[in-house]
Design an enzyme around this catalytic site. Structure first.
Site, PDB file in Angstrom:
ATOM      1  N   CYS A  87       0.833  -1.203   0.000  1.00 36.15           N
ATOM      2  CA  CYS A  87       0.000   0.000   0.000  1.00 36.15           C
ATOM      3  C   CYS A  87       0.876   1.266   0.000  1.00 36.15           C
ATOM      4  CB  CYS A  87      -0.987  -0.049   1.168  1.00 36.15           C
ATOM      5  SG  CYS A  87      -2.385   1.038   0.863  1.00 36.15           S
ATOM      6  N   HIS A 174      -3.614  -5.178   1.142  1.00 37.10           N
ATOM      7  CA  HIS A 174      -2.908  -5.629   2.353  1.00 37.10           C
ATOM      8  C   HIS A 174      -2.901  -7.149   2.471  1.00 37.10           C
ATOM      9  CE1 HIS A 174      -2.296  -1.733   4.331  1.00 37.10           C
ATOM     10  NE2 HIS A 174      -3.346  -1.371   3.617  1.00 37.10           N
ATOM     11  N   GLU A 176      -1.409  -8.856   4.614  1.00 31.15           N
ATOM     12  CA  GLU A 176      -1.230  -9.274   6.015  1.00 31.15           C
ATOM     13  C   GLU A 176      -2.540  -9.458   6.776  1.00 31.15           C
ATOM     14  OE1 GLU A 176      -0.664  -6.385   4.644  1.00 31.15           O
ATOM     15  OE2 GLU A 176      -0.671  -4.698   6.038  1.00 31.15           O
ATOM     16  N   GLY A 230      -2.162 -12.737  37.777  1.00 32.07           N
ATOM     17  CA  GLY A 230      -2.707 -14.088  37.753  1.00 32.07           C
ATOM     18  C   GLY A 230      -3.357 -14.384  36.415  1.00 32.07           C
ATOM     19  N   SER A 234       0.442 -11.848  32.227  1.00 28.46           N
ATOM     20  CA  SER A 234       1.484 -11.569  33.217  1.00 28.46           C
ATOM     21  C   SER A 234       2.069 -12.854  33.790  1.00 28.46           C
ATOM     22  CB  SER A 234       0.969 -10.655  34.317  1.00 28.46           C
ATOM     23  OG  SER A 234      -0.255 -11.091  34.820  1.00 28.46           O
ATOM     24  N   ARG A 302     -10.141   4.738  34.081  1.00 28.61           N
ATOM     25  CA  ARG A 302      -8.983   3.998  33.596  1.00 28.61           C
ATOM     26  C   ARG A 302      -7.684   4.694  33.951  1.00 28.61           C
ATOM     27  NH1 ARG A 302      -9.409   0.259  29.667  1.00 28.61           N
ATOM     28  NH2 ARG A 302     -11.504  -0.535  29.351  1.00 28.61           N
ATOM     29  N   LYS A 515     -18.260  -7.029  18.520  1.00 31.12           N
ATOM     30  CA  LYS A 515     -17.211  -6.003  18.476  1.00 31.12           C
ATOM     31  C   LYS A 515     -16.596  -6.065  17.108  1.00 31.12           C
ATOM     32  CE  LYS A 515     -12.597  -4.848  20.144  1.00 31.12           C
ATOM     33  NZ  LYS A 515     -11.573  -4.987  21.174  1.00 31.12           N
TER      34      LYS A 515
HETATM   35  N1  LIG Z   1      -4.164  -6.615  39.996  1.00 29.47           N
HETATM   36  C1  LIG Z   1      -3.010  -6.484  39.357  1.00 29.47           C
HETATM   37  N2  LIG Z   1      -1.831  -6.497  40.042  1.00 29.47           N
HETATM   38  C2  LIG Z   1      -0.672  -6.378  39.386  1.00 29.47           C
HETATM   39  N3  LIG Z   1      -0.559  -6.197  38.074  1.00 29.47           N
HETATM   40  C3  LIG Z   1      -1.667  -6.173  37.338  1.00 29.47           C
HETATM   41  C4  LIG Z   1      -2.951  -6.331  37.932  1.00 29.47           C
HETATM   42  N4  LIG Z   1      -3.875  -6.284  36.939  1.00 29.47           N
HETATM   43  C5  LIG Z   1      -3.207  -6.113  35.795  1.00 29.47           C
HETATM   44  N5  LIG Z   1      -1.871  -6.031  36.013  1.00 29.47           N
HETATM   45  C6  LIG Z   1      -0.813  -5.779  35.004  1.00 29.47           C
HETATM   46  O1  LIG Z   1      -1.406  -5.243  33.837  1.00 29.47           O
HETATM   47  C7  LIG Z   1      -1.121  -6.064  32.709  1.00 29.47           C
HETATM   48  C8  LIG Z   1      -2.273  -6.055  31.713  1.00 29.47           C
HETATM   49  O2  LIG Z   1      -3.418  -6.674  32.272  1.00 29.47           O
HETATM   50  P1  LIG Z   1      -4.209  -7.728  31.423  1.00 29.47           P
HETATM   51  O3  LIG Z   1      -5.467  -8.044  32.147  1.00 29.47           O
HETATM   52  O4  LIG Z   1      -4.246  -7.260  30.015  1.00 29.47           O
HETATM   53  O5  LIG Z   1      -3.242  -8.981  31.406  1.00 29.47           O
HETATM   54  P2  LIG Z   1      -3.194 -10.224  32.376  1.00 29.47           P
HETATM   55  O6  LIG Z   1      -3.994  -9.936  33.580  1.00 29.47           O
HETATM   56  O7  LIG Z   1      -1.783 -10.584  32.613  1.00 29.47           O
HETATM   57  O8  LIG Z   1      -3.829 -11.343  31.500  1.00 29.47           O
HETATM   58  P3  LIG Z   1      -5.351 -11.526  31.098  1.00 29.47           P
HETATM   59  O9  LIG Z   1      -5.498 -10.732  29.811  1.00 29.47           O
HETATM   60  O10 LIG Z   1      -5.466 -12.975  30.880  1.00 29.47           O
HETATM   61  O11 LIG Z   1      -6.204 -11.014  32.193  1.00 29.47           O
HETATM   62  C9  LIG Z   1      -0.870  -7.419  33.322  1.00 29.47           C
HETATM   63  O12 LIG Z   1      -0.143  -8.231  32.432  1.00 29.47           O
HETATM   64  C10 LIG Z   1      -0.108  -7.062  34.555  1.00 29.47           C
HETATM   65  O13 LIG Z   1       1.234  -6.757  34.235  1.00 29.47           O
HETATM   66  O1  LIG Z   2      -5.632  -5.285  31.311  1.00 26.49           O
HETATM   67  C1  LIG Z   2      -6.480  -4.670  30.700  1.00 26.49           C
HETATM   68  N1  LIG Z   2      -6.567  -3.362  30.938  1.00 26.49           N
HETATM   69  C2  LIG Z   2      -7.503  -2.586  30.411  1.00 26.49           C
HETATM   70  O2  LIG Z   2      -7.529  -1.393  30.672  1.00 26.49           O
HETATM   71  C3  LIG Z   2      -8.417  -3.248  29.517  1.00 26.49           C
HETATM   72  N2  LIG Z   2      -9.482  -2.803  28.809  1.00 26.49           N
HETATM   73  C4  LIG Z   2      -9.979  -3.892  28.130  1.00 26.49           C
HETATM   74  N3  LIG Z   2      -9.261  -4.972  28.417  1.00 26.49           N
HETATM   75  C5  LIG Z   2      -9.433  -6.333  27.878  1.00 26.49           C
HETATM   76  O3  LIG Z   2      -9.057  -6.263  26.504  1.00 26.49           O
HETATM   77  C6  LIG Z   2      -9.914  -7.095  25.690  1.00 26.49           C
HETATM   78  C7  LIG Z   2     -10.606  -6.238  24.645  1.00 26.49           C
HETATM   79  O4  LIG Z   2     -11.507  -5.409  25.328  1.00 26.49           O
HETATM   80  P1  LIG Z   2     -12.271  -4.169  24.699  1.00 26.49           P
HETATM   81  O5  LIG Z   2     -12.947  -4.677  23.480  1.00 26.49           O
HETATM   82  O6  LIG Z   2     -13.218  -3.736  25.769  1.00 26.49           O
HETATM   83  O7  LIG Z   2     -11.204  -3.159  24.383  1.00 26.49           O
HETATM   84  C8  LIG Z   2     -10.884  -7.744  26.668  1.00 26.49           C
HETATM   85  O8  LIG Z   2     -10.348  -9.007  27.007  1.00 26.49           O
HETATM   86  C9  LIG Z   2     -10.884  -6.802  27.870  1.00 26.49           C
HETATM   87  O9  LIG Z   2     -11.210  -7.446  29.087  1.00 26.49           O
HETATM   88  C10 LIG Z   2      -8.280  -4.608  29.262  1.00 26.49           C
HETATM   89  N4  LIG Z   2      -7.316  -5.301  29.840  1.00 26.49           N
HETATM   90  N1  LIG Z   3      -3.122   1.729   3.858  1.00 26.95           N
HETATM   91  C1  LIG Z   3      -2.231   2.551   3.348  1.00 26.95           C
HETATM   92  O1  LIG Z   3      -1.036   2.317   3.358  1.00 26.95           O
HETATM   93  C2  LIG Z   3      -2.793   3.853   2.816  1.00 26.95           C
HETATM   94  C3  LIG Z   3      -1.743   4.697   2.132  1.00 26.95           C
HETATM   95  C4  LIG Z   3      -2.242   6.106   1.854  1.00 26.95           C
HETATM   96  N2  LIG Z   3      -2.456   6.791   3.086  1.00 26.95           N
HETATM   97  C5  LIG Z   3      -3.527   6.045   1.013  1.00 26.95           C
HETATM   98  O2  LIG Z   3      -4.547   6.535   1.405  1.00 26.95           O
HETATM   99  O3  LIG Z   3      -3.513   5.528  -0.071  1.00 26.95           O
END
Ligand SMILES: Nc1ncnc2c1ncn2[C@@H]1O[C@H](COP(=O)(O)OP(=O)(O)OP(=O)(O)O)[C@@H](O)[C@H]1O
Ligand SMILES: O=c1[nH]c(=O)c2[nH+]cn([C@@H]3O[C@H](COP(=O)(O)O)[C@@H](O)[C@H]3O)c2[nH]1
Ligand SMILES: NC(=O)CC[C@H](N)C(=O)O
Ligand SMILES: [Mg+2]
Length: 523
Positions: A87, A174, A176, A230, A234, A302, A515
């Site tokens: 692209c 694309h 990919e 957990g 992580s 957040r 979604k």
């Molecule tokens: N309660 C918590 N305590 C410590 N670290 C946390 C906690 N919740 C989230 N994190 C950190 O934020 C990161 C992103 O959270 P996320 O929920 O995406 O991943 P996860 O908990 O490791 O796995 P999963 O997506 O399976 O829940 C985690 O990998 C961890 O590093």
């Molecule tokens: O660790 C996290 N911190 C966040 O702030 C967060 N927001 C969404 N999610 C998780 O991501 C996946 C996609 O969720 P959404 O469609 O809501 O973005 C789903 O698995 C959601 O549970 C989060 N995980």
């Molecule tokens: N997906 C892309 O790489 C787009 C390239 C460029 N922005 C376009 O509109 O053509």
């Protein structure tokens, strides 16, 4: 990535111009065991310490003719290795070859049917007419000198081009994305046949190279703390870290007051006894809940949670006294690539959807340096890695639970009594899912507590109480998802238990949105 890796594996260099799909290119190459590394498009070739087997120029939100458009170092063409422009990458090749790229009359976004014109082109080996995915507005005004057309589509007379004599190719679509039906074959033809890359990379190699990279980064004495929830991500990251530096790694689970029923206890048991990870639970629930007081706006929640996590980790880092007397410098997080894509807004069409607490919720002046070994990977790849690291199946296949926890499933203000309600309802729902043997068929399920009240009647008495919304989705990468179809009797059972057993709930509804357009979480 450790430099040695490029001595072991033939490496394709992906130069990233900022497309939402750039990481999918490296991911697809990994799927057929070719190692690839992505660097910014501004990489100076003379500063590269290794020679790639081939180069892929990614797509981009920019237009090559714009004043501020990024351009590739022309020295890529002196390396005499195959080049594939995707692209924007193809438009860049045309631009460099003095061919005007112009704004098209119409934007081409979505599926197109590819007509292969030159069947002898090695890029199109075994690729015939097929559906591809387009996402562009700009187009080549003509074919650059020395190039020939290889494929066309209704709207793109130059859907694919190739240089007459050199291994330089351009694709307007694309390859990919999975919607380009033969996209993976095209990338495979490029990497294996045209670049002659040896497909000897594997997840086992990822483990070895990450461990050596971590060892080098951390050094022989420094200690590291890890944010460990957990959850799958992580736990996998912690296991890698423990393999790399042993007991110099301290895993920390923060009880943020919005965890699920008995979660901290269960995680402590699973990780310490089951996996031998040195884990400390820090109870910061009051701190989180007091900072969340009065906050109702999802993005604000957040950010408050993300910031408070870091404050807690910095405090813990100060409390742990490393043996060498130095301060703790590093914080491990289990961040994945989708967390990054959705949280960071790159200039152009990609937008911040929601701030994942572990990416956009970080503090600007934080002292701890992040180590995120999984930042390039997608969830299903992390699960494969977890299995290889010997993490028990149940843990690897746990439903994800977001760091901001129940706080983003309680719409409106998060108070201790609302947490109590959400926690109980969620527990009943998940318990019933497990009992019905459905847990492994569903990718993620949870209950959300809505801030609306509705009228009910219980034991002849009028009740005016809140609503629970149940959500269950199916997905592999969590980038797109569809809702799960339950048997009606199952939903009946869950609704009846929740209304009967949870004070404060008079009604239960089921969320039937995919979604996109919805997201998985309600906030
Ligand atoms: N309660 C918590 N305590 C410590 N670290 C946390 C906690 N919740 C989230 N994190 C950190 O934020 C990161 C992103 O959270 P996320 O929920 O995406 O991943 P996860 O908990 O490791 O796995 P999963 O997506 O399976 O829940 C985690 O990998 C961890 O590093
Ligand atoms: O660790 C996290 N911190 C966040 O702030 C967060 N927001 C969404 N999610 C998780 O991501 C996946 C996609 O969720 P959404 O469609 O809501 O973005 C789903 O698995 C959601 O549970 C989060 N995980
Ligand atoms: N997906 C892309 O790489 C787009 C390239 C460029 N922005 C376009 O509109 O053509
Ligand atoms: Mg989690």
């Amino acid at each position: 990535m450790a430099e040695e890796i490029k001595e072991v594996f033939d490496t394709i260099l992906v130069l990233d111009f900022g497309s939402q799909y750039s990481h999918l290119i490296t991911r697809r190459l990994r799927e057929f065991n070719v190692y690839a590394e992505m660097l910014p498009c501004t990489q100076k070739i003379k500063e590269l310490t290794w020679k790639p087997k081939g180069i892929i120029l990614s797509g981009s939100p920019y237009s090559v003719f714009a004043d501020d458009a990024p351009h590739v170092d022309l020295a890529v063409f002196d390396l005499n290795v195959p080049i594939l422009g995707i692209c924007y990458g193809m438009q860049e090749i045309a631009h460099i070859n003095n061919t005007k790229v112009i704004r098209g009359d119409k934007r081409e976004y979505g599926p197109a049917l590819l007509q292969v014109e030159d069947k002898s082109c090695p890029l199109f080996k075994d690729v015939d007419h097929s559906k591809v995915w387009m996402s562009h507005h700009d187009k080549l005004s003509a074919l650059p000198q020395g190039f020939k057309v290889v494929a066309t589509s209704d709207n793109s007379p130059f859907a694919a081009m190739a240089h007459e004599t050199k291994p330089i190719y351009g694709l307007q679509f694309h390859p990919e994305v999975t919607h380009s039906v033969k996209g993976k074959e095209l990338l495979r033809n490029f990497a294996l046949d045209i670049c002659q890359a040896n497909p000897n990379w594997s997840m086992e190699n990822f483990i070895d190279t990450e461990i050596s990279r971590i060892k080098k980064l951390v050094g022989p004495t420094a200690e590291v703390i890890g944010a460990v929830s957990g959850g799958v991500d992580s736990t996998v990251a912690a296991k890698l870290m423990a393999r790399a530096i042993g007991d110099r790694f301290h895993a920390i689970l923060v009880d943020n007051g919005v965890l699920r029923l008995n979660e901290a206890k269960m995680v402590k048991k699973n990780l310490t006894e089951g996996l031998g990870i040195n884990l400390t639970v820090v109870d910061a629930s009051e701190e989180f809940l007091s900072k969340l007081k009065g906050v109702t706006e999802p993005e604000k929640k957040r950010k408050v949670i993300g910031n408070t996590f870091i404050h807690v980790f910095e405090r813990v880092a100060n409390e742990i006294k490393p043996k060498d007397g130095d301060e703790i410098e590093f914080l491990l997080q289990g961040t994945l690539y989708p967390d990054v894509i959705e949280s960071i807004s790159f200039k152009g069409p990609s937008q911040t959807i929601k701030t994942h607490h572990n990416v956009g919720g970080l503090l600007e002046n934080m002292k701890l340096k992040l180590i995120e070994p999984l930042r390039e990977l997608f969830k299903d790849e992390v699960r494969a890695l977890g299995e290889l690291l010997g993490i028990p199946h149940d843990l690897v296949w746990r439903h994800p639970f977001p760091g901001p926890g129940l706080a983003i499933r309680i719409l409106g203000e998060v108070t201790p009594s609302q947490v109590e309600i959400a926690r109980k309802a969620d527990h009943i729902y998940i318990e019933e899912i497990k009992k019905a043997g459905l847990y492994s068929q569903i990718s993620q399920a949870f209950a959300a507590l809505l801030p609306v009240k509705s009228v009910g009647v219980m034991g002849d008495e009028r009740v005016y109480a809140q609503v629970i919304a149940l959500r269950a989705i199916e997905t592999t990468d969590f980038m797109t998802a569809d809702w799960f179809i339950f048997d009606a009797r199952f939903l009946k059972r869950v609704a009846s238990r929740i209304v009967n057993e949870v004070d404060g709930i008079s009604r239960v509804v089921y969320d039937i949105t995919s979604k996109p357009p919805a997201t998985v979480e309600w906030e």
